[in-house]
Design a protein around this motif. Structure first.
Motif, short mmCIF file in Angstrom:
data_model
loop_
_atom_site.label_atom_id
_atom_site.label_comp_id
_atom_site.label_asym_id
_atom_site.label_seq_id
_atom_site.Cartn_x
_atom_site.Cartn_y
_atom_site.Cartn_z
N LEU A 181 1.01 -1.07 -0.08
CA LEU A 181 0.15 -0.17 0.09
C LEU A 181 0.88 1.33 -0.03
CD1 LEU A 181 -2.66 1.39 0.25
CD2 LEU A 181 -2.74 0.90 2.70
N ARG A 182 1.81 1.38 0.78
CA ARG A 182 2.95 2.45 0.85
C ARG A 182 3.43 2.65 -0.43
NH1 ARG A 182 4.46 1.25 6.67
NH2 ARG A 182 5.62 -0.50 6.03
N ARG A 208 2.48 1.65 -3.49
CA ARG A 208 1.47 2.23 -4.18
C ARG A 208 1.20 3.77 -4.26
NH1 ARG A 208 -3.80 -0.98 -4.08
NH2 ARG A 208 -3.26 -1.54 -2.02
N ALA A 209 1.01 4.03 -2.95
CA ALA A 209 0.71 5.44 -2.63
C ALA A 209 1.88 6.59 -2.99
CB ALA A 209 0.50 5.58 -1.18
N PHE A 262 1.65 6.50 -6.92
CA PHE A 262 0.52 7.21 -7.42
C PHE A 262 0.85 8.81 -7.23
CE2 PHE A 262 -1.93 3.20 -7.37
CZ PHE A 262 -1.80 2.75 -8.53
N ASN A 263 1.01 9.01 -5.92
CA ASN A 263 1.05 10.43 -5.46
C ASN A 263 2.13 10.74 -4.61
OD1 ASN A 263 0.34 13.01 -4.92
ND2 ASN A 263 -1.71 12.79 -5.16
N GLU A 273 3.94 13.21 -3.38
CA GLU A 273 3.84 14.52 -2.57
C GLU A 273 2.61 14.25 -1.33
OE1 GLU A 273 4.00 18.52 -3.69
OE2 GLU A 273 2.04 18.89 -2.80
N ILE A 274 1.73 13.65 -1.73
CA ILE A 274 0.73 13.26 -0.72
C ILE A 274 1.10 12.12 0.16
CG2 ILE A 274 -1.58 12.23 -0.20
CD1 ILE A 274 -1.57 15.26 -1.21
N ARG A 311 -6.96 6.96 -19.30
CA ARG A 311 -6.95 7.41 -17.78
C ARG A 311 -5.78 8.46 -17.49
NH1 ARG A 311 -5.76 4.98 -12.53
NH2 ARG A 311 -4.23 4.08 -13.63
N ARG A 355 -3.39 10.69 -15.53
CA ARG A 355 -2.95 10.80 -14.07
C ARG A 355 -3.03 12.22 -13.20
NH1 ARG A 355 0.97 7.19 -12.13
NH2 ARG A 355 2.23 8.02 -10.60
N GLN A 356 -3.18 12.27 -12.36
CA GLN A 356 -3.45 13.60 -11.52
C GLN A 356 -2.35 13.71 -10.78
OE1 GLN A 356 -7.62 13.39 -10.51
NE2 GLN A 356 -6.77 13.46 -8.24
N LEU A 400 7.18 21.03 2.51
CA LEU A 400 6.98 20.68 0.89
C LEU A 400 7.85 21.97 0.29
CD1 LEU A 400 3.50 19.77 0.66
CD2 LEU A 400 5.58 18.14 0.30
N GLY A 454 -6.16 16.45 -2.15
CA GLY A 454 -5.28 15.46 -2.24
C GLY A 454 -5.48 14.01 -1.77
N VAL A 495 -5.79 10.19 -2.88
CA VAL A 495 -4.96 9.10 -3.75
C VAL A 495 -6.13 8.65 -4.44
CG1 VAL A 495 -3.06 7.68 -4.33
CG2 VAL A 495 -3.12 8.97 -2.35
N GLU A 534 -6.11 6.51 -7.03
CA GLU A 534 -6.27 5.26 -7.55
C GLU A 534 -6.44 4.27 -6.50
OE1 GLU A 534 -4.11 7.70 -7.94
OE2 GLU A 534 -3.35 7.80 -10.10
N LEU A 535 -6.50 4.70 -5.35
CA LEU A 535 -6.72 3.95 -4.12
C LEU A 535 -8.17 3.89 -3.52
CD1 LEU A 535 -3.63 4.45 -1.99
CD2 LEU A 535 -3.70 2.66 -3.75
N LEU A 591 -3.70 4.86 4.86
CA LEU A 591 -2.39 5.40 4.51
C LEU A 591 -1.89 6.29 5.83
CD1 LEU A 591 -2.32 6.31 0.94
CD2 LEU A 591 -0.84 4.77 2.16
N LEU A 642 -0.07 4.70 8.63
CA LEU A 642 0.75 3.65 8.33
C LEU A 642 2.09 3.66 9.03
CD1 LEU A 642 0.38 2.27 4.83
CD2 LEU A 642 -0.43 1.04 7.08
#
Ligand SMILES: Nc1ncnc2c1ncn2[C@@H]1O[C@H](COP(=O)(O)OP(=O)(O)OP(=O)(O)O)[C@@H](O)[C@H]1O
Ligand SMILES: [Mg+2]
Lengths: 292, 235
Positions: free
Chosen positions: A167-168, A170-171, A174-175, A177-178, A288, A290-291, B50, B86, B88, B90-91, B99, B102
């Motif tokens: 999960l980490r 993937r996050a 995918f993103n 910064e978040i 699709r 990507r943002q 950031l 913000g 995610v 895709e999840l 998340l 974690l």
């Protein structure tokens, strides 16, 4: 009919090797937006390491494990040392970098391991299985090849989808910064992602070597075929990449069987060019966006 | 206590924050108000690591945050609900919430915290296993706030959480938030375009203008004084 079955099974077996490379390319693309043109060369390098271990008297399986571990290390080190500094730069820097790694590995390999073509051992026979008096159009090594890639894919799927580490990762992909705002050490996740991808590549290298033999550019064609599969799959989709790569394996096997073996590599390039012209975003991707 | 002292940030040569000083005591909400481009987002992004400041300090309790990475700052207890939520996309909703916590060691408490987030925002529970990309704007905002809470932060930075939320729902969320602030002794920095709603929940208010602190006072005084309101907030 029997020929068709033989070509089909051959195509699937080769396609699974391309699929391992395709999946490795997709993993790296998703994590760092880089096409790792050095994927094949890394696999060549780890296969040489395996051969060296085996030549020194260790059993095949020892070489196998060492190669996978070496792949993990080479992938992780490449990300950490070479890719990280160019990550925030224009994408062209990363392209040139991965081509540079490819050239570097193919130049170092002959110095370390010798440039001549070498044969690579199989753990189980690669002669077709015979039951009674009939010979089946499949060898134990072909079964091993398909099984090993399937198991590797299943394990990766479980890691990515069922564990918090996955999960980490993937996050982080995918993103980023978040992910960082949520306390995830994105750098480590990307390093690990490259490591796992190169491990998969190392597996492909060892499965390909008995048939393509081992020499410094032995994985070039396999990389092109895997890349074609990944592009057909849209580059974002692991399932698409595997399906695309198996499709490429089948197409090449039919071309080589029905038209002529010499034409198979050419066929691969033709498929790649046609796919890139028709759908630069792949056949399985549905635009699709990507943002960021 | 979140203490920002003399914080200056520049993008290239352009000053976005100019010697900003403000503090957010525990158990209180400080509203940061100001026009578009005033530097509000820059302020919270700098606190989170950031954006690197040119000079100044950001203290959370005894920890200097300036110079640390965003992931380290998050692990020190800073929750950041970024501008435009913000999530995610895709999840799934549940994965997004997970998340949030974690990095914490306490697995059992992570589950408790996720459950609390669902209690705070019941619409999320119904959609827990769908892709976060299918959420409405308001639901995304809930998810982002809920996810920040899962980390059990000591400081919470909310960058325009009202965006996309219906008035009644916003009031409801703000009310729950105020209760949490007192209960958990949170230091909240609340950025808002809608000054009226922000002032109704905030304890302190700071007005930023072109990167400078234009004025700073209790939210009550600012909301109650017509002259101040007209001068700084234009309503
Ligand atoms: N990444 C960046 N690079 C260069 N300039 C930036 C960057 N981010 C913000 N700025 C500039 O800094 C100033 C402050 O921007 P900031 O986003 O902090 O404002 P804000 O108060 O959050 O505005 P809004 O209410 O529109 O969200 C603006 O002039 C903006 O153009
Ligand atoms: Mg803003």
């Amino acid at each position: 009919m029997r020929l068709f079955v033989i070509y089909t099974l051959d195509g699937i077996t080769n396609g699974m090797v391309y699929a391992a490379i395709a999946l490795a390319l997709v993993m790296i693309w998703r994590a760092t937006r880089i096409i790792n043109y050095a994927q094949g060369a890394m696999a060549m390098f780890t296969t040489y390491i395996a051969l060296t271990v085996i030549r020194h008297g260790a059993p095949y399986w020892m070489g196998f494990v060492v190669a996978l571990a070496a792949g993990m290390v080479i992938g992780a080190v490449t990300e950490r040392v070479l890719v990280r500094p160019v990550e925030s730069r224009p994408p062209l820097n990363a392209v040139i970098l991965s081509l540079g790694v490819l050239i570097l590995l193919e130049a170092i390999a002959p110095m370390l391991f010798g440039g001549q073509t070498q044969s690579f051992p199989v753990p189980v026979s690669n002669i077709d299985i015979v039951v009674g008096t009939t010979s089946l159009p499949v060898s134990p090594f072909a079964l091993f090849t398909v099984g090993a890639v399937l198991v590797a894919m299943l394990l990766l799927f479980l890691v990515f989808q069922r564990t918090t580490l996955g999960l980490r990762m993937r996050a982080a992909a995918f993103n980023p910064e978040i992910a960082r705002l949520l306390g995830i050490r994105v750098g480590r996740m990307l390093t690990l992602g490259w490591g796992l991808a190169a491990l998969l590549g190392a597996l492909a290298g060892m499965l390909a070597a008995p048939s393509v033999y081992l020499y410094p550019s032995n994985m070039d064609e396999v990389l092109v075929f895997g890349f074609t599969g990944a592009i057909i799959g849209g580059l974002e989709s692991p399932v698409g990449a595997v399906a695309g790569a198996v499709g490429v394996g089948l197409a090449l096997s039919y071309v080589s069987g029905y038209v002529g073996a010499d034409l198979a590599p050419l066929g691969g390039f033709v498929i790649l060019i046609v796919v890139l012209m028709l759908r630069p975003q792949g056949l399985f991707s549905f635009g699709r966006q990507r943002q960021v | 206590m979140l203490e920002i002292t003399d914080l200056t940030v520049a993008y290239g040569g352009v000053i976005a924050l100019d010697s900003v000083t403000l503090s957010v005591p525990e158990g209180s909400i400080t509203a940061v108000l100001g026009a578009n481009g005033a530097g509000k987002t820059t302020l919270v992004r700098t606190i989170s690591g950031l954006v690197k400041p040119r000079q100044g300090s950001v203290m959370l309790g005894d920890h200097q945050l300036v110079g640390r990475s965003p992931e380290a700052i998050a692990r020190l207890g800073v929750g950041h609900v970024p501008e435009g939520h913000g999530i995610v996309s895709e999840l799934t909703v549940d994965e997004n919430l997970r998340l949030g916590g974690l990095w914490r060691r306490d697995r059992a408490d992570q589950r408790v915290a996720i459950d609390e987030a669902y209690e705070l925002f019941p619409p999320l529970r119904v959609r827990r296993s769908v892709s976060a990309s299918s959420l409405s704007g308001g639901e995304r905002q809930m998810l982002s706030i809920g996810r920040a809470m899962v980390a059990r932060p000591t400081a919470l930075l909310l960058d325009e959480p009202s965006l996309g939320l219906a008035g009644a729902l916003l009031a409801q969320i703000m009310q729950r938030l105020s209760a949490l602030v007192v209960e958990r002794r949170l230091s909240v920095l609340l950025i808002e375009q809608n000054a009226r709603s922000a002032l109704s929940v905030a304890d302190q208010a700071v007005v930023l203008s072109l990167g400078r602190v234009e004025m700073s006072d209790t939210a009550e005084r600012l909301a109650g004084d017509d002259a101040l309101r007209h001068a700084y907030l234009g309503f």
